[in-house]
Design a protein around this motif. Structure first.
Motif, PDB file in Angstrom:
ATOM      1  N   SER A  53       0.951  -1.173   0.133  1.00 32.80           N
ATOM      2  CA  SER A  53      -0.024   0.130  -0.068  1.00 32.80           C
ATOM      3  C   SER A  53       0.911   1.344  -0.012  1.00 32.80           C
ATOM      4  O   SER A  53       1.692   1.349   1.055  1.00 32.80           O
ATOM      5  CB  SER A  53      -0.907   0.099   1.283  1.00 32.80           C
ATOM      6  OG  SER A  53      -1.731  -1.013   1.283  1.00 32.80           O
ATOM      7  N   MET A  54       0.601   2.044  -1.059  1.00 32.65           N
ATOM      8  CA  MET A  54       1.430   3.305  -0.945  1.00 32.65           C
ATOM      9  C   MET A  54       0.541   4.477  -0.442  1.00 32.65           C
ATOM     10  O   MET A  54      -0.714   4.855  -1.104  1.00 32.65           O
ATOM     11  CB  MET A  54       1.778   3.639  -2.647  1.00 32.65           C
ATOM     12  CG  MET A  54       2.983   2.545  -2.837  1.00 32.65           C
ATOM     13  SD  MET A  54       3.995   3.003  -4.355  1.00 32.65           S
ATOM     14  CE  MET A  54       2.744   2.708  -5.697  1.00 32.65           C
ATOM     15  N   LEU A  55       0.920   5.253   0.188  1.00 30.96           N
ATOM     16  CA  LEU A  55       0.497   6.502   0.863  1.00 30.96           C
ATOM     17  C   LEU A  55       1.038   7.828   0.513  1.00 30.96           C
ATOM     18  O   LEU A  55       2.390   7.976   0.955  1.00 30.96           O
ATOM     19  CB  LEU A  55       0.046   6.721   2.385  1.00 30.96           C
ATOM     20  CG  LEU A  55      -0.414   7.784   2.858  1.00 30.96           C
ATOM     21  CD1 LEU A  55      -1.795   8.001   2.382  1.00 30.96           C
ATOM     22  CD2 LEU A  55      -0.553   7.613   4.558  1.00 30.96           C
ATOM     23  N   ARG A 114      -0.730  11.192  -8.067  1.00 30.62           N
ATOM     24  CA  ARG A 114      -1.284  10.150  -8.869  1.00 30.62           C
ATOM     25  C   ARG A 114      -0.532   9.735  -9.696  1.00 30.62           C
ATOM     26  O   ARG A 114      -0.021   8.549 -10.000  1.00 30.62           O
ATOM     27  CB  ARG A 114      -2.553  10.312  -9.091  1.00 30.62           C
ATOM     28  CG  ARG A 114      -3.724  10.932  -8.043  1.00 30.62           C
ATOM     29  CD  ARG A 114      -5.050  10.942  -8.652  1.00 30.62           C
ATOM     30  NE  ARG A 114      -6.114  11.393  -7.605  1.00 30.62           N
ATOM     31  CZ  ARG A 114      -6.583  10.315  -7.002  1.00 30.62           C
ATOM     32  NH1 ARG A 114      -6.255   9.154  -7.105  1.00 30.62           N
ATOM     33  NH2 ARG A 114      -7.587  10.660  -6.034  1.00 30.62           N
ATOM     34  N   ARG A 115       0.345  10.721 -10.413  1.00 30.68           N
ATOM     35  CA  ARG A 115       1.136  10.174 -11.704  1.00 30.68           C
ATOM     36  C   ARG A 115       2.453   9.502 -11.063  1.00 30.68           C
ATOM     37  O   ARG A 115       2.959   8.718 -11.573  1.00 30.68           O
ATOM     38  CB  ARG A 115       1.543  11.393 -12.551  1.00 30.68           C
ATOM     39  CG  ARG A 115       0.259  12.013 -13.268  1.00 30.68           C
ATOM     40  CD  ARG A 115       0.709  12.925 -14.297  1.00 30.68           C
ATOM     41  NE  ARG A 115       1.689  14.036 -13.796  1.00 30.68           N
ATOM     42  CZ  ARG A 115       1.114  15.178 -13.380  1.00 30.68           C
ATOM     43  NH1 ARG A 115      -0.131  15.389 -13.398  1.00 30.68           N
ATOM     44  NH2 ARG A 115       1.805  16.166 -12.923  1.00 30.68           N
ATOM     45  N   GLN A 116       2.822  10.092  -9.888  1.00 28.71           N
ATOM     46  CA  GLN A 116       4.165   9.536  -9.389  1.00 28.71           C
ATOM     47  C   GLN A 116       3.944   8.160  -8.788  1.00 28.71           C
ATOM     48  O   GLN A 116       4.748   7.305  -9.193  1.00 28.71           O
ATOM     49  CB  GLN A 116       4.484  10.237  -8.214  1.00 28.71           C
ATOM     50  CG  GLN A 116       4.982  11.862  -8.408  1.00 28.71           C
ATOM     51  CD  GLN A 116       5.179  12.776  -7.376  1.00 28.71           C
ATOM     52  OE1 GLN A 116       4.955  12.330  -6.248  1.00 28.71           O
ATOM     53  NE2 GLN A 116       5.369  13.968  -7.391  1.00 28.71           N
ATOM     54  N   GLN A 117       2.936   7.963  -8.247  1.00 27.22           N
ATOM     55  CA  GLN A 117       2.396   6.474  -7.904  1.00 27.22           C
ATOM     56  C   GLN A 117       2.312   5.557  -9.160  1.00 27.22           C
ATOM     57  O   GLN A 117       2.727   4.384  -9.103  1.00 27.22           O
ATOM     58  CB  GLN A 117       1.227   6.341  -6.995  1.00 27.22           C
ATOM     59  CG  GLN A 117       1.487   6.855  -5.596  1.00 27.22           C
ATOM     60  CD  GLN A 117       0.444   6.239  -4.667  1.00 27.22           C
ATOM     61  OE1 GLN A 117       0.095   5.144  -4.753  1.00 27.22           O
ATOM     62  NE2 GLN A 117       0.314   6.911  -3.535  1.00 27.22           N
ATOM     63  N   GLN A 118       1.841   5.970 -10.150  1.00 24.82           N
ATOM     64  CA  GLN A 118       1.568   5.389 -11.480  1.00 24.82           C
ATOM     65  C   GLN A 118       2.945   5.128 -11.899  1.00 24.82           C
ATOM     66  O   GLN A 118       3.050   3.627 -12.527  1.00 24.82           O
ATOM     67  CB  GLN A 118       0.753   6.130 -12.425  1.00 24.82           C
ATOM     68  CG  GLN A 118       0.260   5.325 -13.735  1.00 24.82           C
ATOM     69  CD  GLN A 118      -0.280   6.352 -14.668  1.00 24.82           C
ATOM     70  OE1 GLN A 118      -0.090   7.674 -14.587  1.00 24.82           O
ATOM     71  NE2 GLN A 118      -0.869   5.791 -15.893  1.00 24.82           N
ATOM     72  N   PHE A 119       3.898   5.697 -11.837  1.00 23.33           N
ATOM     73  CA  PHE A 119       5.135   5.620 -12.619  1.00 23.33           C
ATOM     74  C   PHE A 119       5.845   4.564 -11.770  1.00 23.33           C
ATOM     75  O   PHE A 119       6.531   3.744 -12.335  1.00 23.33           O
ATOM     76  CB  PHE A 119       5.745   6.859 -12.836  1.00 23.33           C
ATOM     77  CG  PHE A 119       7.173   6.714 -13.488  1.00 23.33           C
ATOM     78  CD1 PHE A 119       7.089   6.716 -14.971  1.00 23.33           C
ATOM     79  CD2 PHE A 119       8.091   6.673 -12.789  1.00 23.33           C
ATOM     80  CE1 PHE A 119       8.243   6.578 -15.601  1.00 23.33           C
ATOM     81  CE2 PHE A 119       9.352   6.371 -13.415  1.00 23.33           C
ATOM     82  CZ  PHE A 119       9.545   6.296 -14.796  1.00 23.33           C
ATOM     83  N   LEU A 120       5.881   4.807 -10.372  1.00 25.52           N
ATOM     84  CA  LEU A 120       6.451   3.648  -9.600  1.00 25.52           C
ATOM     85  C   LEU A 120       5.883   2.322  -9.637  1.00 25.52           C
ATOM     86  O   LEU A 120       6.533   1.274  -9.721  1.00 25.52           O
ATOM     87  CB  LEU A 120       6.384   4.139  -8.090  1.00 25.52           C
ATOM     88  CG  LEU A 120       7.371   5.406  -7.443  1.00 25.52           C
ATOM     89  CD1 LEU A 120       6.838   5.783  -6.171  1.00 25.52           C
ATOM     90  CD2 LEU A 120       8.630   5.099  -7.802  1.00 25.52           C
TER      91      LEU A 120
END
Length: 339
Positions: free
Chosen positions: A140-142, A269-275
């Motif tokens: 889970s990423m917060l 949101r884009r950062q988590q999508q990329f990770l």
């Protein structure tokens, strides 16, 4: 001889003036002598009057200067400015209870900064807590907004992206990561086990070493971080249309960094999508085998308190986690209010 005696001037003697005509001439000569003496008195009186008038007029302007009405408001305003210039509460909040987890859970703090050259002045504009459950094979990423107003231990109320640099500036135990981890635990109840920090240059290099990352862009994105200026005709907007792209390090950095046509909450949101895309492509057995070599080659591109053995221990877990078991969580408009 007798005429010569009668020609002697006798009129000046008062006793010889016996005639009525002599008396008449004597009176007029006395009147003028008194008249000038009387007229000299009124000439002195008006001269004294103008002398007194300017002296009174000169003292009148000095009166308000002695009273000092301009100083009194300044003294009364000073205490009222103190609370208005201090928007922070004067109390220390009670730390939230630590989150109770079941199983073998590792909380990893991911930190992004502009540069690692002067950590005492660099804000951490990317703050993500990745919670890895080794038993259930879930992640889970917060994402925590950089402008979130929190209580920072030993510092007070401030934006959360100030904690890292103040930890370095004031030699907090564990430096910047130590203060940021304690801030997260105090405000969220999330204990942090380890941390990883990367800057712009390091992020670009890691992506290029992986051969780029394939990204699916769902909405148009303006890759220009700042608007073009009129004095440079070669500048233009850089819109990325929806589609699938193989992003190199430079394009990937623009994609996760830009805030054009959006806010920091959309950027998270884009950062988590990329990770997630990077992890999905890098979890192959071939990449796992390259970890020791990549660890040495990219060691100056990031900083962490993890060692190589810790990373290798997580490799089997990474191989078994499916994309459906990676959850994204965000602190957004529904969980915050503007201040």
């Amino acid at each position: 001889p007798s005429p010569s005696a009668t020609r002697t001037p006798r009129p000046p003697v008062a006793t010889t003036a016996t005639s009525s005509s002599d008396k008449a001439t004597t009176v007029p000569t006395l009147v003028p002598s008194i008249t000038p003496s009387l007229t000299s008195t009124p000439t002195f009186t008006p001269s004294s009057t103008p002398t007194l008038t300017p002296s009174i007029a000169a003292t009148e302007p000095s009166t308000p200067l002695v009273a000092g009405p301009d100083i009194t408001p300044t003294q009364t305003v000073t205490p009222t400015l103190t609370p208005t210039l201090t928007p922070t509460p004067l109390f220390t909040p009670t730390p939230l209870p630590t989150v109770v987890t079941t199983g073998d859970v590792l909380n990893l703090l991911l930190v992004g900064a502009d540069s690692a050259r002067d950590l005492k002045s660099q804000n951490t504009d990317v703050i993500i807590v990745a919670s890895i459950n080794k038993d259930t094979r879930q992640v889970s990423m917060l994402s925590i907004p950089r402008d979130l107003w929190v209580y920072i231990p030993t510092l007070g109320w401030d934006r959360i992206n100030q904690a890292h640099k103040h930890g370095h500036k004031y030699d907090y135990p564990g430096k910047g990561p130590g203060l940021l981890m304690d801030t997260i635990e105090m405000n969220f109840g999330l204990p942090i086990d380890h941390w990883v920090r990367v800057d712009f240059q390091g992020f670009t290099r890691v992506v290029d070493e992986l051969g780029g990352v394939e990204m699916t862009v769902a909405c148009p994105v303006n890759l220009r971080y700042m608007a073009p200026t009129a004095d440079d005709p070669n500048q233009e907007e850089m819109y990325l249309a929806p589609g699938v792209y193989q992003m190199d390090g430079t394009t990937a950095l623009r994609y996760v960094r830009t805030r054009r046509d959006g806010s920091d909450l959309f950027r998270a949101r884009r950062q988590q999508q990329f990770l997630k895309a990077m992890w999905d492509q890098g979890k192959s057995t071939e990449t796992i085998a390259k970890i020791p070599g990549l660890w040495s080659a990219l060691r100056d591109s990031y900083e962490t308190d993890l060692d190589l053995l810790d990373v290798l221990a997580l490799a089997p877990v990474a191989l078994e986690i499916s994309p459906q078991r990676v959850r994204s969580r965000f602190i957004g408009y529904d969980q915050t209010k503007n201040w």
